[in-house]
Motif scaffolding. Structure first.
Motif, short mmCIF file in Angstrom:
data_model
loop_
_atom_site.label_atom_id
_atom_site.label_comp_id
_atom_site.label_asym_id
_atom_site.label_seq_id
_atom_site.Cartn_x
_atom_site.Cartn_y
_atom_site.Cartn_z
N PHE A 62 0.72 -1.24 -0.08
CA PHE A 62 0.02 0.03 -0.16
C PHE A 62 0.85 1.28 -0.01
O PHE A 62 0.52 2.15 -0.75
N ARG A 63 1.96 1.17 0.87
CA ARG A 63 2.99 2.45 1.05
C ARG A 63 3.39 2.75 -0.44
O ARG A 63 3.67 3.73 -0.87
N VAL A 69 1.16 7.55 -6.13
CA VAL A 69 0.35 8.70 -6.45
C VAL A 69 0.72 9.86 -6.08
O VAL A 69 0.67 10.78 -6.73
N LEU A 70 1.48 10.07 -4.75
CA LEU A 70 1.86 11.42 -4.41
C LEU A 70 2.99 11.89 -5.63
O LEU A 70 2.93 13.21 -5.76
N SER A 71 3.70 10.93 -6.11
CA SER A 71 4.85 11.67 -6.97
C SER A 71 4.16 11.87 -8.30
O SER A 71 4.55 12.82 -9.05
N VAL A 88 3.55 10.29 5.92
CA VAL A 88 4.87 10.77 6.62
C VAL A 88 5.79 9.82 6.64
O VAL A 88 6.91 10.29 7.00
N LEU A 89 5.47 8.48 6.73
CA LEU A 89 6.38 7.41 7.09
C LEU A 89 7.57 7.25 6.33
O LEU A 89 8.87 7.02 6.55
N ARG A 90 7.39 7.42 4.73
CA ARG A 90 8.38 7.27 3.79
C ARG A 90 9.25 8.60 3.83
O ARG A 90 8.69 9.31 3.11
N ARG A 91 10.53 8.44 3.91
CA ARG A 91 11.42 9.69 3.63
C ARG A 91 11.26 10.46 2.21
O ARG A 91 11.19 11.86 2.21
N GLU A 92 11.14 9.39 1.35
CA GLU A 92 10.64 9.87 -0.39
C GLU A 92 9.65 10.79 -0.33
O GLU A 92 9.72 11.69 -1.37
N HIS A 98 7.02 18.73 0.10
CA HIS A 98 7.70 20.00 0.24
C HIS A 98 7.43 20.84 -1.03
O HIS A 98 7.90 22.00 -1.23
N HIS A 99 6.78 20.28 -1.99
CA HIS A 99 6.56 21.18 -3.17
C HIS A 99 5.51 22.19 -2.88
O HIS A 99 5.14 22.91 -3.64
N GLY A 100 4.53 21.66 -1.83
CA GLY A 100 3.53 22.51 -1.55
C GLY A 100 3.56 23.16 -0.10
O GLY A 100 4.55 23.03 0.59
N LEU A 101 2.48 23.65 0.38
CA LEU A 101 2.29 23.88 1.77
C LEU A 101 1.60 22.83 2.60
O LEU A 101 0.67 22.48 2.09
#
Ligand SMILES: Nc1ncnc2c1ncn2[C@@H]1O[C@H](COP(=O)(O)OP(=O)(O)O)[C@@H](O)[C@H]1O
Ligand SMILES: O=C(O)C1=C[C@@H](OP(=O)(O)O)[C@@H](O)[C@H](O)C1
Ligand SMILES: [Mg+2]
Length: 181
Positions: A62-63, A69-71, A88-92, A98-101
């Motif tokens: 799932f992660r 999806v986030l990328s 928030v768990l995965r560093r990548e 951080h591209h956004g607020l």
């Protein structure tokens, strides 16, 4: 209001049950932004529920989907993006967020528990002690959620509309550049 963020994406992070999905939709409307919920995109893309994905692929599977999806979504602008509580768990993922607020939506465990006690759609809460599980997940994640640009604490009885209004009012205090036009 749409000029407030100048197209910069707004990411909502925080524990399950704080209202990221509900409030993200309201914020998108107010800002004139598109709305994306990462869990909904994953469910639509796979044709499976979050519970099914946890059972069939495990949390790690799932992660991976969540990061994919986030990328993809961070390539777009003018979006409010409600994430799943564990993004928030995965560093990548932080490189994308951080591209956004980033707004950390926070609420007391008791309040979250009261909202999710009858809800079976959060696989991580299918536990003999769901309230204890919420506490331990929150404890692990506080250092991660704390990396958000804005920390909003909900009060009991506050409606989603009131929480959304509070977020919009707080945004100017954390914008790095001031609107000069
Ligand atoms: N401010 C609020 N007051 C009362 N109920 C809320 C509030 N925000 C969200 N909820 C309810 O809590 C549950 C979880 O909300 P949801 O938006 O799915 O949270 P998340 O996406 O953070 O897990 C839903 O049933 C939603 O209707
Ligand atoms: O906190 C978590 O690890 C999770 C939160 C859920 O999303 P919500 O935060 O929208 O409930 C969903 O992504 C999945 O059940 C895992
Ligand atoms: Mg959600």
């Amino acid at each position: 209001m749409s000029s407030l963020l100048k197209g910069v994406n707004l990411y909502l992070i925080g524990m399950m049950g704080v209202g990221k999905t509900t409030i993200g939709r309201l914020l998108a409307k107010e800002l004139g932004y598109g709305f994306v919920d990462t869990d909904n995109v994953i469910a639509q893309a796979t044709g499976k529920s979050i519970n099914e994905l946890f059972t069939e692929e495990g949390e790690a599977g799932f992660r991976k989907l969540e990061s994919d999806v986030l990328s993809q979504v961070c390539a777009f602008t003018k979006l409010t993006i409600s994430t799943g509580g564990g993004i928030v768990l995965r560093r990548e993922n932080w490189g994308y967020l951080h591209h956004g607020l980033i707004v950390w939506l926070d609420a007391p465990v008791e309040l979250i528990y009261s909202r999710l006690a009858e809800d079976s759609t959060r696989p991580l809460l299918q536990d003999a002690d769901p309230k204890g599980k919420l506490r331990s997940l929150l404890e692990q994640r506080i250092p991660l959620y704390s990396q958000a640009d804005l920390h909003i604490i909900e009060r009991e009885g506050e409606t989603p509309e009131e929480v959304a209004k509070g977020i919009l009012e707080a945004i100017p205090s954390v914008l790095k550049t001031q609107d000069s036009d």
